[in-house]
Design an enzyme around this catalytic site. Structure first.
Site: not given
Length: 307
Positions: A63, A65, A147, A149, A217, A223, A263
């Site tokens: 991904n 992003k 996802h 985000e 995830e 991160g 990660s």
């Protein structure tokens, strides 16, 4: 237009965890190492020859992003084309929308193209959105939906994401369906509650799971410097597979690949890959480095190692 607008969500973000789902095992505990917080489980890892619990190929998605320029994308594609990767792996990369055509025209045929998102229905007067039909027209075979985000920054809710997945599948666009808990939810013992609720929203909308890969995830591992042990990732994957068996079917539980993201890099991928229920990875930052991404793809060889 009215029918389409009825699909637009109330952007409320992540809701309250279900009371019916079991909470995370109390055998989990925290241990701080330097500036990193690590998560351990007292549950023992399986012994013997490591195999995939899912019956499909090992799956690795990258991904990208909101990263890249035309020049950096060209360099990354060249690195991927030159990399030596194991053949028995389904490999997918997800460039930003504006670079999909560039990547599709220059990337090796051994790697499929995914989008990072798509609209909930057919195209029309939806400014800024991209439909599944348009993605298929551009050569995409996959799309990432749900996802963290998109859930926690944009505010997409479970039901909206489930409907997006169903529509994408109806247009023959395969789906990487993401689930995962935030740190405060994990610390409150609600990891399973959250993951099962998100799975239920997919199950409420999806009628066929043949073209779905589930990506676990944990939001706290994306991160943040907080690292999950392979055993902890395995524990959640086992729980999700068991949920599928009980709530969808044993056949879907056996055939569906459950991949891990959070990660993942060239240093930790082999140990993660040894876990029986980790059927691959969804990779973020490390997917922007061609050689390191190839290392992660090649971690499939760890499935052949006895532990």
């Amino acid at each position: 237009m009215a029918a389409a607008s009825s699909l637009v969500p109330q952007f409320l973000g992540l809701g309250v965890a279900s009371e019916r789902a079991p909470s995370l095992s109390s055998t989990l505990f925290f241990h701080r190492v330097g500036s990193q917080r690590r998560f351990f489980s007292t549950r023992r890892a399986p012994r013997g020859v490591v195999a995939m619990a899912g019956t499909g190929k090992f799956f690795v998605g990258g991904n990208w992003k909101c990263n890249g320029t035309k020049d950096s994308v060209s360099k990354l594609v060249a690195d991927l084309n030159d990399a030596k990767m194991e053949n028995n792996v389904d490999v997918v990369v997800a460039p930003p929308f504006i670079y999909i055509d560039q990547v599709n025209n220059s990337l090796t045929d051994h790697i499929d193209i995914s989008a990072q998102n798509c609209w909930v229905g057919k195209g029309g007067a939806f400014t800024g959105e991209i439909s599944a039909e348009q993605l298929i027209d551009m050569g995409c075979k996959w799309v990432i939906l749900g996802h963290s985000e998109r859930r926690h920054i944009i505010g997409e809710d479970d039901q909206f994401i489930g409907k997006k997945a169903a529509y994408a599948l109806s247009q023959n666009l395969k789906v990487i369906a993401c689930i995962g808990e935030k740190l405060e939810e994990r610390e409150a013992g609600k990891t399973f509650d959250v993951c099962f609720r998100q799975m239920q929203a997919f199950a409420d909308s999806i009628t066929s799971w043949e073209n779905v890969v589930i990506a676990y995830e944990p939001v706290w591992a994306i991160g943040t410097g907080k690292v999950a042990t392979p055993e902890q990732a395995q524990e959640v994957h086992v729980a999700v597979r068991d949920w599928i068996k009980k709530n969808i079917s044993a056949e879907v539980a056996s055939s569906t690949r459950i991949i891990y993201g959070g990660s993942v890099n060239g240093s930790n991928c082999s140990e993660l890959a040894k876990q029986e229920d980790i059927d691959g990875f969804l990779v973020g930052g490390a997917s922007l480095k061609g050689p390191e991404f190839a290392t992660i793809v090649n971690s499939v060889t760890s499935k052949k190692v006895a532990v």
